[in-house]
Design an enzyme around this catalytic site. Structure first.
Site, mmCIF file in Angstrom:
data_model
loop_
_atom_site.group_PDB
_atom_site.id
_atom_site.type_symbol
_atom_site.label_atom_id
_atom_site.label_comp_id
_atom_site.label_asym_id
_atom_site.label_seq_id
_atom_site.Cartn_x
_atom_site.Cartn_y
_atom_site.Cartn_z
ATOM 1 N N ASP A 89 -37.665 -5.092 19.339
ATOM 2 C CA ASP A 89 -37.735 -6.206 20.287
ATOM 3 C C ASP A 89 -37.434 -7.465 19.490
ATOM 4 O OD1 ASP A 89 -38.402 -8.304 21.955
ATOM 5 O OD2 ASP A 89 -40.340 -7.491 22.562
ATOM 6 N N ASN B 263 -26.459 -7.662 19.681
ATOM 7 C CA ASN B 263 -25.982 -7.594 21.064
ATOM 8 C C ASN B 263 -27.028 -8.036 22.092
ATOM 9 O OD1 ASN B 263 -24.105 -6.276 23.260
ATOM 10 N ND2 ASN B 263 -26.125 -5.359 23.569
ATOM 11 N N TYR C 83 -27.916 -20.699 28.921
ATOM 12 C CA TYR C 83 -27.143 -19.583 28.394
ATOM 13 C C TYR C 83 -25.974 -20.077 27.556
ATOM 14 C CZ TYR C 83 -24.442 -15.273 28.166
ATOM 15 O OH TYR C 83 -23.734 -14.175 27.719
ATOM 16 N N LYS D 204 -25.303 -19.748 23.329
ATOM 17 C CA LYS D 204 -24.159 -19.079 22.711
ATOM 18 C C LYS D 204 -23.385 -20.038 21.804
ATOM 19 C CE LYS D 204 -24.866 -15.005 24.513
ATOM 20 N NZ LYS D 204 -25.301 -13.887 23.663
ATOM 21 N N THR E 185 -21.671 -5.673 34.371
ATOM 22 C CA THR E 185 -22.897 -5.066 33.854
ATOM 23 C C THR E 185 -24.054 -5.449 34.763
ATOM 24 O OG1 THR E 185 -23.490 -6.988 32.496
ATOM 25 C CG2 THR E 185 -22.069 -5.323 31.477
#
Length: 245
Positions: free
Chosen positions: A64, A91, A169, A173, A204
């Site tokens: 985790d 990932n 988000y 990144k 996904t």
């Protein structure tokens, strides 16, 4: 002829489903012994068993990225079983922005939760495994970022992401990209390499609007994980294309 990847040990975080799972499959198909990491050991075991049933060299591990104790335990397990790590694919990631809100309206909880996994968890995992990566003759670190981390494209009205402002988000990144550049500088005179990638807009569980398959989504990570000594260090890629920072 023996597969040159056959002695390599890889670890992929967030690998119980989606792009991570497919990255494990593709690396293992190249002869790499892959540690399939997931927050839930049971789910990691189930996912690993699926790939083992296909004859692939895959092993489950609990990790985790938001838990210091979990990261430490995973690093100790890899050290005890394998003594080194050749490939780390960071990932694991989350997407928590509310797409109906303006950038300034996203809650601080969304920012904190996003960065805790996407940036701080990635850095913590990398730091924990660096001693094992340094024992590799040529380690490869792949940080899964996104085209949404590109500041240049966010400022370009002609770019495909110009109107896609989900700031927690996106900025997480961007920070992953910056961390990659700094780590690449640190590794510049070693045989080790670190790069960051955009997998593509992949269909996904996290992205219901994707137009690429998970097979294509894993391709860039796998390519950068298996580059030779002539390969890049500190780059930002989608397939073979270099992306603007």
């Amino acid at each position: 002829m023996a597969n040159s990847n056959g002695n390599k040990i890889a670890l992929v975080t967030g690998a119980t489903r989606g792009i991570g799972f497919e990255t494990v499959r593709q690396l293992a198909s190249q002869g790499v012994h892959v540690l399939l990491a997931g927050r839930d050991r049971g789910k990691a075991v189930d996912a690993a068993l699926k790939l083992q049933s296909e004859g692939l060299p895959v092993e489950a591990i609990a990790l985790d990225v938001t838990s210091d104790s979990s990261i430490a335990a995973a690093a100790e397990e890899v050290a005890a079983k394998h003594g080194r790590l050749d490939i780390l694919v960071n990932n694991a990631g989350v997407f928590r922005d509310d797409g109906t809100l303006k950038p300034s309206q996203q809650s601080l909880d969304v920012w904190l939760g996003t960065f805790n996994t996407n940036l701080f968890g990635l850095i913590a995992t990398t730091q924990a495994f660096l001693p094992l990566l340094h024992k590799s003759p040529g380690a490869r670190i792949v940080n899964v970022s996104s085209i949404l981390g590109s500041i240049a494209l966010h400022q370009d009205p002609a770019s495909p992401i110009y109107n896609y402002k989900v700031p927690a988000y996106n900025v997480s990144k961007t920070a992953v990209n910056a961390w990659t550049a700094h780590l690449a500088y640190e590794l510049r005179e070693t045989p080790h390499k670190v790069n960051t990638i955009h997998p593509g807009s992949v269909l996904t569980d996290m992205n219901a609007q994707g137009d690429l398959s998970v097979e294509d989504g894993a391709r860039t990570s796998v390519r950068l994980a298996l580059i030779d000594e002539a390969g890049p260090n500190g780059g930002y890629f989608h397939f073979e294309e270099t992306l603007p920072w």
